[in-house]
Write a protein that holds these residues in place. Structure first.
Motif, PDB file in Angstrom:
ATOM      1  N   LEU A  15       1.150   4.058  -2.969  1.00  0.00           N
ATOM      2  CA  LEU A  15       0.922   5.467  -2.672  1.00  0.00           C
ATOM      3  C   LEU A  15       1.968   6.349  -3.336  1.00  0.00           C
ATOM      4  O   LEU A  15       1.660   7.428  -3.841  1.00  0.00           O
ATOM      5  CB  LEU A  15       0.938   5.674  -1.147  1.00  0.00           C
ATOM      6  N   PHE A  16       3.203   5.881  -3.379  1.00  0.00           N
ATOM      7  CA  PHE A  16       4.287   6.665  -3.968  1.00  0.00           C
ATOM      8  C   PHE A  16       4.616   6.222  -5.396  1.00  0.00           C
ATOM      9  O   PHE A  16       5.625   6.630  -5.953  1.00  0.00           O
ATOM     10  CB  PHE A  16       5.537   6.579  -3.085  1.00  0.00           C
ATOM     11  N   ALA A  39       0.833  -1.205   0.000  1.00  0.00           N
ATOM     12  CA  ALA A  39       0.000   0.000   0.000  1.00  0.00           C
ATOM     13  C   ALA A  39       0.865   1.251   0.000  1.00  0.00           C
ATOM     14  O   ALA A  39       0.561   2.228  -0.695  1.00  0.00           O
ATOM     15  CB  ALA A  39      -0.927  -0.007   1.210  1.00  0.00           C
ATOM     16  N   LEU A  40       1.947   1.240   0.754  1.00  0.00           N
ATOM     17  CA  LEU A  40       2.855   2.382   0.796  1.00  0.00           C
ATOM     18  C   LEU A  40       3.548   2.581  -0.546  1.00  0.00           C
ATOM     19  O   LEU A  40       3.663   3.702  -1.037  1.00  0.00           O
ATOM     20  CB  LEU A  40       3.895   2.188   1.904  1.00  0.00           C
TER      21      LEU A  40
END
Length: 114
Positions: free
Chosen positions: A92-93, A88-89
């Motif tokens: 996000l980026f 998920a991180l």
């Protein structure tokens, strides 16, 4: 009382006592296990807050503890949490998800002769 299974996280509605051989209708995991007990606590001695409970080694398997009380097992699930959080991180980026590395491969690489 609604609760959830440690094995699959499914919400369970069970009225009455949980028998030693009772299993989850969704994943067939043992419900009368430490991981589904409300007394289970990793920080407590023998991972149980009940001082009079017998010591159980296999926390995910069915046991004969007479002090068992069905709790929220899904809140203790750790399967894939860190991988899901990392993915998920990364999403996000805008990064591609990292491939999971097998610990055995890392160990062999560490001790491999050069």
């Amino acid at each position: 009382m609604p609760t959830s299974c440690y094995g699959c996280g499914a919400t369970l509605r069970i009225d009455g006592p949980i028998g030693r051989r009772t299993t989850c209708p969704h994943c067939d995991a043992d419900l009368h296990a430490c991981m589904n007990c409300r007394h289970y606590d990793e920080a407590a001695a023998h991972q149980c807050r009940e001082p009079h409970a017998d010591h159980v080694v296999e926390k995910e398997s069915s046991n004969a503890c007479e002090l068992f009380q069905l709790g929220d097992g899904a809140s203790r699930r750790r399967l894939g949490r860190s991988d899901a959080a990392r993915s998920a991180l990364a999403a996000l980026f805008g990064e591609a998800p990292r491939p999971t590395e097998d610990p055995k491969d890392a160990l062999e690489a560490l001790f491999r002769k050069k």
